[in-house]
Scaffold this active site. Structure first.
Site, PDB file in Angstrom:
ATOM      1  N   PRO A  10      -1.346  18.173  11.902  1.00  0.00           N
ATOM      2  CG  PRO A  10       0.686  19.060  11.193  1.00  0.00           C
ATOM      3  CD  PRO A  10      -0.450  18.169  10.750  1.00  0.00           C
ATOM      4  CE1 TYR A  11      -7.512  24.180  11.765  1.00  0.00           C
ATOM      5  CE2 TYR A  11      -8.706  22.210  11.102  1.00  0.00           C
ATOM      6  CZ  TYR A  11      -8.695  23.535  11.479  1.00  0.00           C
ATOM      7  OH  TYR A  11      -9.876  24.220  11.576  1.00  0.00           O
ATOM      8  N   GLY A  12      -5.363  19.136  13.276  1.00  0.00           N
ATOM      9  CA  GLY A  12      -6.169  18.335  14.186  1.00  0.00           C
ATOM     10  C   GLY A  12      -5.570  18.280  15.583  1.00  0.00           C
ATOM     11  CB  SER A  14      -3.573  23.043  16.818  1.00  0.00           C
ATOM     12  OG  SER A  14      -4.465  23.135  15.731  1.00  0.00           O
TER      13      SER A  14
END
Length: 192
Positions: A10-12, A14
């Site tokens: 999810p971080y990637g 975003s």
């Protein structure tokens, strides 16, 4: 910069979505934009937590050990050999201002931004540095590695140097000493 995006967390997702929006704004609307894909930035005024700002977080833990406030082991994910390239905050500031002078020429371009190979650092190397500087022992317990964590990431910053004339000026050792100094000062001010 030429590798197709392939999000793994999810971080990637975003970060990648923002990357694509900025790139598209340059193409679709002729906005003067550049994409900077940042690596591990650290420095003063970084109020780190256990899951954000790893250099600052472990500096805080080391200072707690030095003061005798941390009597139990802290935890790390993985074996501590994970490598990142670290970039001191003043170097990123310099990049932002110098990039403004070349925004017309390189609008829409993507740049990997980090400390480069000279400033690569593993968790264990950070602990060794902190132990030497503070005369302490960093006691920690290993947890399983995080599923999405890369074992090694060092940004190839050659394009930023070629096109923008930018490269880091602060070594990891200089930056870590400055981070220690700032963190110690903040700790003392909070105690008053």
């Amino acid at each position: 910069e030429k590798t197709p995006l392939d999000f793994r967390s999810p971080y990637g997702c975003s970060k990648g979505a923002a990357d694509q929006y900025i790139k598209d704004y340059a193409k679709s609307f002729s906005l003067k934009t550049m994409v900077f894909r940042h690596s591990s930035i650290f420095g003063g005024r970084q109020f780190s937590t256990f899951d954000q700002g790893w250099v600052g977080w472990f500096v805080q833990q080391a200072l707690r050990i030095e003061k005798g406030e941390l009597s139990q082991e802290f935890t790390i994910n993985g074996n501590g050999k994970q490598v990142r390239d670290v970039l001191f905050a003043s170097d990123i500031n310099e990049l932002y201002f110098s990039a403004l002078n070349k925004i017309k020429e390189f609008s829409g371009e993507i740049y990997n931004i980090g400390g480069g190979m000279e400033n690569s650092l593993s968790l264990l190397e950070l602990f060794q540095f902190l132990e030497r500087e503070l005369g302490i022992e960093m006691k920690y317990k290993k947890l399983p590695p995080r599923l999405s964590d890369q074992k090694v990431f060092v940004a190839d910053i050659d394009k930023a140097y070629r096109e923008l004339g930018w490269k880091p000026q602060v070594t990891k050792e200089e930056g870590l000493k400055a981070m220690l100094s700032w963190s110690r000062q903040m700790t003392q001010e909070n105690e008053k």
